[in-house]
Design an enzyme around this catalytic site. Structure first.
Site, PDB file in Angstrom:
ATOM      1  CG  LEU A  37      -1.951  -1.047   1.407  1.00 38.35           C
ATOM      2  CD1 LEU A  37      -2.607  -0.916   2.791  1.00 38.35           C
ATOM      3  CD2 LEU A  37      -3.004  -0.922   0.305  1.00 38.35           C
ATOM      4  N   GLY A  41       5.846   1.807   3.221  1.00 36.05           N
ATOM      5  CA  GLY A  41       7.276   1.955   3.496  1.00 36.05           C
ATOM      6  C   GLY A  41       8.191   1.462   2.384  1.00 36.05           C
ATOM      7  CE  LYS A  42       4.835   0.868  -2.648  1.00 37.82           C
ATOM      8  NZ  LYS A  42       3.882   1.412  -1.668  1.00 37.82           N
ATOM      9  CB  SER A  43       9.890   5.180  -1.221  1.00 37.95           C
ATOM     10  OG  SER A  43       9.080   5.140  -2.341  1.00 37.95           O
ATOM     11  CB  SER A 110       3.096  -3.462  -8.322  1.00 39.47           C
ATOM     12  OG  SER A 110       3.892  -3.639  -7.174  1.00 39.47           O
TER      13      SER A 110
HETATM   14  P1  ADP Z   1       5.539   3.886   0.106  1.00 35.06           P
HETATM   15  O1  ADP Z   1       6.762   3.990  -0.748  1.00 35.06           O
HETATM   16  O2  ADP Z   1       5.197   2.463   0.445  1.00 35.06           O
HETATM   17  O3  ADP Z   1       4.374   4.673  -0.390  1.00 35.06           O
HETATM   18  P2  ADP Z   1       6.971   5.624   1.869  1.00 35.06           P
HETATM   19  O4  ADP Z   1       8.275   4.929   2.110  1.00 35.06           O
HETATM   20  O5  ADP Z   1       6.921   6.724   0.866  1.00 35.06           O
HETATM   21  O6  ADP Z   1       5.894   4.484   1.526  1.00 35.06           O
HETATM   22  O7  ADP Z   1       6.384   6.177   3.215  1.00 35.06           O
HETATM   23  C1  ADP Z   1       6.381   5.449   4.407  1.00 35.06           C
HETATM   24  C2  ADP Z   1       6.358   6.444   5.562  1.00 35.06           C
HETATM   25  O8  ADP Z   1       6.249   5.720   6.776  1.00 35.06           O
HETATM   26  C3  ADP Z   1       7.637   7.261   5.622  1.00 35.06           C
HETATM   27  O9  ADP Z   1       7.308   8.580   5.994  1.00 35.06           O
HETATM   28  C4  ADP Z   1       8.423   6.539   6.728  1.00 35.06           C
HETATM   29  O10 ADP Z   1       9.299   7.411   7.390  1.00 35.06           O
HETATM   30  C5  ADP Z   1       7.295   6.104   7.647  1.00 35.06           C
HETATM   31  N1  ADP Z   1       7.595   4.942   8.497  1.00 35.06           N
HETATM   32  C6  ADP Z   1       7.339   4.889   9.814  1.00 35.06           C
HETATM   33  N2  ADP Z   1       7.716   3.708  10.328  1.00 35.06           N
HETATM   34  C7  ADP Z   1       8.216   2.974   9.309  1.00 35.06           C
HETATM   35  C8  ADP Z   1       8.772   1.654   9.234  1.00 35.06           C
HETATM   36  N3  ADP Z   1       8.872   0.862  10.321  1.00 35.06           N
HETATM   37  N4  ADP Z   1       9.172   1.194   8.023  1.00 35.06           N
HETATM   38  C9  ADP Z   1       9.058   1.998   6.920  1.00 35.06           C
HETATM   39  N5  ADP Z   1       8.541   3.263   6.933  1.00 35.06           N
HETATM   40  C10 ADP Z   1       8.130   3.752   8.125  1.00 35.06           C
END
Ligand code: ADP
Length: 204
Positions: A37, A41-43, A110
């Site tokens: 989703l 946290g993918k990026s 995806s």
């Molecule tokens: P996606 O690429 O899946 O849309 P992002 O990486 O852009 O997600 O965003 C995830 C957000 O959640 C970021 O702001 C990140 O700092 C925060 N976050 C908080 N806890 C976690 C964790 N345990 N793992 C990954 N991201 C986290």
């Protein structure tokens, strides 16, 4: 469209093969396909993993959903058909980077099982590593790093995955990272452990 498609093209076999390119980099190439989703946290994890891999002397490239949509796929929207085409193109680009000998990370929602499977089948056995970056919808929505859930709930964005567009969870991903339980560092550690286990990485 059909009349503009090239039919008189022949595949060129080049002297420098993918094996030679990989050997020159001293690594086995692969695609680490992050799916999940928005806000899962993918990026964040792919970025942290790329830094870790670079420190280990690996040659990498990160394809990120938003960035690709700014240029290469700027003609595509978020209808089901456009999402399918978005992933198909990204899969083909990732395949070229594998051919170039790189460890490729991709960070795209995806959402459709069939599209991810299509990319899996573009590359060789063991070269597609599906990483399910899981967070419960409530957690991803509470993070809302780009304010997109808020806009989707307000009806300003349609076809938003998890709200009014489905997310099909991977059935047998190589790795599941539950980011409601793991820190970013713990997720990266799990990825590195996996890469070492399958022989794609050696550390120390
Ligand atoms: P996606 O690429 O899946 O849309 P992002 O990486 O852009 O997600 O965003 C995830 C957000 O959640 C970021 O702001 C990140 O700092 C925060 N976050 C908080 N806890 C976690 C964790 N345990 N793992 C990954 N991201 C986290």
């Amino acid at each position: 469209m059909a009349t503009r498609r090239a039919t008189n093209i022949v595949w060129h076999d080049h002297k420098v093969t993918r094996a030679v390119r990989a050997a020159a980099k001293g690594q086995r190439p692969a695609i680490l396909w992050f799916t999940g989703l928005s806000g899962a946290g993918k990026s964040t994890i792919a970025n942290a993993l790329e830094s870790r891999l670079l420190r280990l002397g690996r040659h990498t490239y990160l394809l990120d959903g938003d960035n690709v949509r700014h240029g290469f796929n700027r003609d595509l929207g978020f209808s089901d058909a456009d999402r399918v085409e978005n992933i198909r193109r990204v899969g083909e680009v990732a395949k070229l980077f594998v051919d170039a000998g790189l460890i490729v990370m991709t960070a795209f929602i995806s959402p459709f099982y069939a599209d991810r499977d299509l990319v899996r089948n573009l590359v060789g056995e063991g070269e597609f590593i599906e990483v399910f970056v899981y967070a419960p919808l409530e957690v991803a929505e509470a993070r809302d790093p780009k304010g997109l859930y808020q806009r989707a709930r307000a009806g300003e964005i349609s076809n938003f995955t998890g709200i009014d567009s489905p997310y099909e969870e991977p059935e047998s991903p190589e790795l599941i990272l539950d980011t409601s339980k793991l820190t970013v560092e713990q997720s990266v550690d799990a990825l590195v452990d996996y890469l070492v286990k399958v022989g794609l990485l050696s550390v120390g």
